[in-house]
Enzyme design. Structure first.
Site, PDB file in Angstrom:
ATOM      1  N   LYS A   1     -37.443 -32.681  -3.248  1.00  0.00           N
ATOM      2  CA  LYS A   1     -37.689 -31.423  -3.965  1.00  0.00           C
ATOM      3  C   LYS A   1     -36.735 -31.265  -5.138  1.00  0.00           C
ATOM      4  O   LYS A   1     -37.118 -30.811  -6.222  1.00  0.00           O
ATOM      5  CB  LYS A   1     -37.550 -30.256  -3.000  1.00  0.00           C
ATOM      6  CG  LYS A   1     -37.881 -28.886  -3.572  1.00  0.00           C
ATOM      7  CD  LYS A   1     -37.749 -27.812  -2.507  1.00  0.00           C
ATOM      8  CE  LYS A   1     -38.333 -26.492  -2.964  1.00  0.00           C
ATOM      9  NZ  LYS A   1     -37.581 -25.886  -4.070  1.00  0.00           N
TER      10      LYS A   1
ATOM     11  N   SER B   1     -32.748 -13.451  -7.474  1.00  0.00           N
ATOM     12  CA  SER B   1     -32.422 -13.279  -8.890  1.00  0.00           C
ATOM     13  C   SER B   1     -33.535 -13.807  -9.779  1.00  0.00           C
ATOM     14  O   SER B   1     -33.612 -13.468 -10.964  1.00  0.00           O
ATOM     15  CB  SER B   1     -31.113 -14.011  -9.212  1.00  0.00           C
ATOM     16  OG  SER B   1     -31.282 -15.418  -9.087  1.00  0.00           O
TER      17      SER B   1
ATOM     18  N   GLU C   1     -26.988 -20.578  -2.355  1.00  0.00           N
ATOM     19  CA  GLU C   1     -27.539 -21.915  -2.162  1.00  0.00           C
ATOM     20  C   GLU C   1     -26.503 -22.917  -1.655  1.00  0.00           C
ATOM     21  O   GLU C   1     -26.851 -23.993  -1.174  1.00  0.00           O
ATOM     22  CB  GLU C   1     -28.160 -22.420  -3.457  1.00  0.00           C
ATOM     23  CG  GLU C   1     -27.163 -22.626  -4.589  1.00  0.00           C
ATOM     24  CD  GLU C   1     -27.846 -22.703  -5.943  1.00  0.00           C
ATOM     25  OE1 GLU C   1     -27.667 -23.710  -6.638  1.00  0.00           O
ATOM     26  OE2 GLU C   1     -28.569 -21.746  -6.288  1.00  0.00           O
TER      27      GLU C   1
END
Length: 433
Positions: free
Chosen positions: A414, A169, A317
């Site tokens: 991260k 996306s 995710e």
């Protein structure tokens, strides 16, 4: 890389987990502030490797950022970004959101990143930009890092541009973000399947909140299209919500230990994909309550909840943490719509199957799905492949199986710096170990 010994829960956990800001919201807020018509303030922005790389890139392009009383004061760049050499690290937002912005300039900007970043797909986005006048020079494999790009972008024939967003996306969000800066009204389309639609909706909401005139055209049609009108964003001061996707491992801990976790600041209405945890865990038998003090989840405990058949195409995710929950369910699970996860920090579908099977589990990689049949696990080391979500997946498995190690737990920096400390604190009732 060192191996972190994942702690095993001695009983049901009872923790309050305060999460830092949403990575996805932070990236969009940073972008819009950097190209806005006036200085702005962002409160609650995530400070992690991905967002530091994003800030560093925008600074090279001409914006400036200054800490101000726990917030971030942003002075926008000029009308056109400066040429730069951008380090993307492993951040998808940097390597995808910023090439269109760089292509507004006639100067040349170079993009590169970590070795693993060179495997992440970019071809649909770069192809769309070439169709709008950008000149892209590939230094290696076409459609991958490293590359250089220069503009200027121009309004395409018919004021229409399109991108295939079936792999990410972020390709679509990248075009939507740059569209108001091109100078003419523009139709931005995504033919076919669009994965992770909540992230696109987040982008559209951020643009509208910043005063950009944007509307979806023929929402029920086979091609998703937005009409975007030109203008400089005026986001004003922005507050970032907690990262609900990063809540996943902690909520999973409540599920598998039969404990309770509360996440303060959980919004009652949000475009974050992580809000789907409420429905997913409720479906699997958890007690889920959203109140003024946040979201509280009380889990049934390993073996005391059913598996799930879930289409994860919109919320991919969440798959690693959910896979860890499914490994301790009382019946098989099937997580589908996840082929696009092969282009994330690693091939997450293959990695989840490989690592669960390494510990004695039963996981089948079905291409666009992952089938998990619960089985007793054994000690072993979970490889993370430099993927923060794989590291959290390993931590959840370790709660119910002694002797699980996670290689390179620090890759969680991260998006969630201090994860190992937070994890240990959650297991001790929210107290520092």
């Amino acid at each position: 890389m060192t191996v972190w010994e994942a702690p095993t829960a001695s009983g049901p956990i009872d923790a309050v987990v305060a999460l830092p800001g949403s990575k996805s919201q932070t990236a969009r807020a940073l972008y819009l502030a950097a190209v806005s018509d006036a200085p702005t303030t962002i409160r609650g922005a995530l400070d992690a490797r991905d967002t530091r790389l994003f800030v560093g890139a925008l600074e090279q392009m001409g914006a400036s950022f200054a800490p101000q009383g726990g917030a971030l004061r942003v002075t926008p760049m000029g009308e056109r970004p400066r040429p730069a050499a951008i380090d993307c690290g492993l951040a998808g937002t940097v390597m995808r959101f910023l090439p269109p912005l760089a292509a507004l300039s006639r100067g040349t900007t170079r993009f590169d990143g970590d070795a693993a970043a060179r495997a992440r797909p970019l071809a649909p986005l770069l192809g769309a930009l070439e169709g709008m006048g950008a000149r892209v020079h590939h230094e290696g494999a076409p459609g991958r890092l490293p590359f250089t790009i220069r503009g200027p972008l121009r309004t395409p024939l018919g004021a229409q541009c399109a991108v295939d967003a079936s792999a990410s996306s972020q390709f679509l969000s990248a075009l939507l973000l740059v569209a108001p800066l091109i100078g003419d009204p523009l139709f931005v389309s995504a033919p076919g399947r669009v994965v992770s639609m909540p992230h696109v909706e987040m982008t559209v909401r951020a643009l509208a909140r910043a005063g950009i005139d944007i509307e979806e055209v023929d929402e029920a049609g086979p091609v998703r299209t937005w009409h975007v009108f030109p203008g400089r964003p005026s986001p004003g001061d922005t507050d970032i919500e907690p990262d609900l996707s990063n809540a996943g491992p902690f909520l999973a801990a409540a599920m598998v230990t039969g404990g309770r976790v509360r996440v303060p600041g959980w919004p009652r209405a949000t475009s974050q994909p992580g809000d789907a945890w409420r429905a997913i865990l409720g479906h699997m038998g958890a007690r889920v309550e959203l109140g003024d003090d946040g979201l509280t989840v009380e889990g049934p405990g390993a073996g005391n909840y059913p598996g799930i058949d879930a289409d994860m195409s919109a919320v991919g995710e969440l798959t690693p943490a959910l896979a860890a929950i499914c490994a301790s369910a009382s019946s098989p699970s099937r997580l589908s719509g996840i082929a696009h996860l092969r282009g994330h920090e690693t091939d997450r579908v293959a990695a989840l199957a490989t690592e669960l099977n390494r510990l004695g589990g039963d996981a089948q990689d079905g291409g666009d799905c992952l089938a998990i049949t619960p089985a007793p696990l054994r000690p072993g080391t979970v490889e993370t492949y430099e993927d923060h979500r794989m590291a959290a997946f390993g931590a959840v498995l370790g709660l119910t199986t002694a002797g699980v190690g996670v290689r390179d737990i620090e890759c969680t920096s991260k998006t969630l710096p201090g994860f190992a400390r937070m994890w240990a604190g959650a297991l001790t009732g929210g107290r520092e170990p």
